[in-house]
Every structure is written in structure tokens, then in C-alpha cells.
Design an enzyme around this catalytic site. Sequence first.
Site, PDB file in Angstrom:
ATOM      1  N   LYS A 144       0.775  -1.074   0.032  1.00  0.00           N
ATOM      2  CA  LYS A 144      -0.047  -0.199  -0.087  1.00  0.00           C
ATOM      3  C   LYS A 144       0.866   1.415  -0.018  1.00  0.00           C
ATOM      4  O   LYS A 144       0.365   2.288  -0.553  1.00  0.00           O
ATOM      5  CB  LYS A 144      -1.057   0.164   1.237  1.00  0.00           C
ATOM      6  CG  LYS A 144      -2.310  -0.506   1.167  1.00  0.00           C
ATOM      7  CD  LYS A 144      -3.042  -0.259   2.289  1.00  0.00           C
ATOM      8  CE  LYS A 144      -3.999  -1.515   2.566  1.00  0.00           C
ATOM      9  NZ  LYS A 144      -4.391  -1.553   3.766  1.00  0.00           N
ATOM     10  N   LYS A 201     -20.332  -4.493   0.904  1.00  0.00           N
ATOM     11  CA  LYS A 201     -20.470  -4.593   2.331  1.00  0.00           C
ATOM     12  C   LYS A 201     -20.326  -3.207   3.047  1.00  0.00           C
ATOM     13  O   LYS A 201     -20.229  -2.500   2.702  1.00  0.00           O
ATOM     14  CB  LYS A 201     -19.025  -5.448   2.405  1.00  0.00           C
ATOM     15  CG  LYS A 201     -17.741  -4.507   2.461  1.00  0.00           C
ATOM     16  CD  LYS A 201     -16.646  -5.343   3.015  1.00  0.00           C
ATOM     17  CE  LYS A 201     -15.628  -4.081   3.157  1.00  0.00           C
ATOM     18  NZ  LYS A 201     -14.560  -4.741   3.589  1.00  0.00           N
ATOM     19  N   LYS A 233     -17.584   2.098   6.685  1.00  0.00           N
ATOM     20  CA  LYS A 233     -17.799   3.313   6.812  1.00  0.00           C
ATOM     21  C   LYS A 233     -17.484   4.467   5.498  1.00  0.00           C
ATOM     22  O   LYS A 233     -17.901   5.529   5.257  1.00  0.00           O
ATOM     23  CB  LYS A 233     -16.818   4.114   7.995  1.00  0.00           C
ATOM     24  CG  LYS A 233     -17.040   5.478   8.445  1.00  0.00           C
ATOM     25  CD  LYS A 233     -16.106   5.649   9.638  1.00  0.00           C
ATOM     26  CE  LYS A 233     -16.552   7.192   9.900  1.00  0.00           C
ATOM     27  NZ  LYS A 233     -15.539   7.724  11.009  1.00  0.00           N
TER      28      LYS A 233
END
Length: 327
Positions: free
Chosen positions: A119, A197, A200
Site C-alpha cells: 500500500k 459490504k 464507513k
Amino acid sequence: MKKRILTWIKPTDSQIHLANYFGAVKPMIDLSKEFPDAEFFLFLAIMHGLTWLHDGKAIHDNSLNVLKIYMACGVDLSKFVIYNPADVPAHAQLNWVLGCITHMGFMERMHSYKEALDKGKAKEISVGVFTYPILMAADILLYDADVVPVGQDQKQHVEYARDIAQRFNNLFWETFKLPQPYIKPEVGTIIWIDWRKMSKSYNNYIWLLDDEKQVLKRVKQIATDTKTVEEPKDPDQCNVYALCKLFLTSDEDTSLRKKYQAGWLSYKEAKDYLFEKIMAFLKPIQERYAQISDQEIIDLMKKNAVYVNELANKKIAEVYKKVGFTL
Ligand code: TRP
């Protein structure tokens, strides 16, 4: 001897949403029913939060609030010993000792670290992210945990804890119990609100503490197809049904399925029903939540810290002696 099962609460946010409830809170409570004779240690993964969140107020406030919500969801205190590892210096002490007998190569193979590498920029990953599994091993080994229930994502970490316990035992003589990972049955993926899914970041979540207005907004957001009112509908193709199902008794479920198949059930009606069911589920949690004070949580943590410190201090004293730190 009672089996000791180690599990945890991770305060990643200030709140808990429905998907967290069905994915983490409920399975944990169910597990304590599945193993009625075991002793459950439930710790707050607060020290671990510092790897990615550098905001003292957020870590503090999120932790207190999430603990309160768990309590409101019905964590049985006669079964769970809930504690804060930051109250137990032995976690950090054992972390150091284990770090000194862990090869770099071992940590480099950890999925969590590799994911972080994928990442971001390698040089910007904190040392804490790299050594995180060592702290986890300390969390586990200090208490001679027999079983650690984990999802696939954490399995490698528990295996490392096992390996490092074995290595310590070989180097310094029998000290640690080897923990077993218990792979939790997969909670089938629940499709939420907009076919994704609940998260937030997708802005499709329902917090357990949401009020009617907020819940209604989400329920209205649920995507449905364009079938007319009178058309029979396949419940298994309907998102509203999939969510309803989580809250229904089997009789209610059968009757709702029949209504879908018979036709003349509008999506509006189905959504009203879902809204009612969600609120009926949330209300008691919210009422209990309102009665729990921060101080109660703080007192509970303090009280349990005495008990867990006793165990952890004993273990770390044994470790210190074996590695030669005790003069
Ligand atoms: N790594 C776990 C998670 O991300 C939390 C955790 C910290 C943990 N210490 C542990 C899990 C020890 C099992 C055992 O959710």
C-alpha cells in the site's frame, strides 16, 4: 483446568455498525455459549491502534465508547474478563524479549506487513507495524491462552506466536503454552444497502446507536429492482429480504418468504417492515448503552487489571529469570 480462550475488541472507530455486530460482536458472544466451561479473556487492542492512529484523544474516546457498546450488546461479565493491556506492563516487557529471539525474515513474511508494503512507501511504514505480530504474541503467551479464535487474516499471527513460544521453550526451557488458532466459521458475506459490504468508507452503514431518522435514511437507500407491486418476487434476489432475515425468527422468516412469493408485497412495505425490525433490535442496546457510564468502564478495567497483572507478572518474572535479567 478451565480452557482459556483469548479474544479481543479492536476500537477502530468510535462506533460499531451492524456489520461489525454480526461479524464480530455476535460471534464472540455465541462462542462463549459454545464453550460454557472456558474462561474468556477479552482485551482491548488499544496499544495496537497506535500503529495507524496518532491521535491520543481519538484512541481514548473510541476505546471507551466501543467498550460501552460491547457491554450494551450483552457481553456477560461473569464469562469475560475484559482488560486493557496498557494497564499491564508485562505486555511491553515480553514484547522486547520475544523481539530479541525473532528473526527479521520471520516478520518480513507476515501478510500484514506485506500488505502495508504494497500500500505504501516502505520507508514510511512504522517499526510498530513491522513488529506488530510480536506484540500480539506477547498478548497471547503471557496468559497461557489455549485457544485464540481468529479469522483467516490473523491465523498467521497466531502461528507465529506458537512458533516463537516453541523457540523460547527450546532456548530457555519450557515456559509458554503453545496456543491453538481456532478458525472462526466464516460469517457469510452479507450484502448491505447498496450491494456492497457495510463500511464507513462506502457511507452505507447503520451504527448501533443510530436513531430512527438515520436508520430510515439507510433503509430508503436500499437498492431494489423495478418489479411492480403485484408481481411475485424472489426473496433470495432481494436485498431488503437479506437484511430482514438477520432479525427474524424462523416463523417470521417463513411468513415473509411467502409474502414475497405471493406477490402484492411492495418494496415500500418490505422496507417498512425491515425498519421496524432494525429499530426493535437497536432499541434495547441503546437503552442499555445510555445507562453505562464512562466511570463504570474505567472501574471495571482497573479491577480486572489487578487480576491479569497478577498472572502476567508471574509469567514475566519467570521469563526474566530464564533469560538472565534477574540479578
Ligand atoms: N491483530 C488483531 C486485529 O487486527 C488484534 C490483536 C492484537 C490480536 N493482539 C492480538 C488478536 C492477540 C489475537 C491475539 O484484529
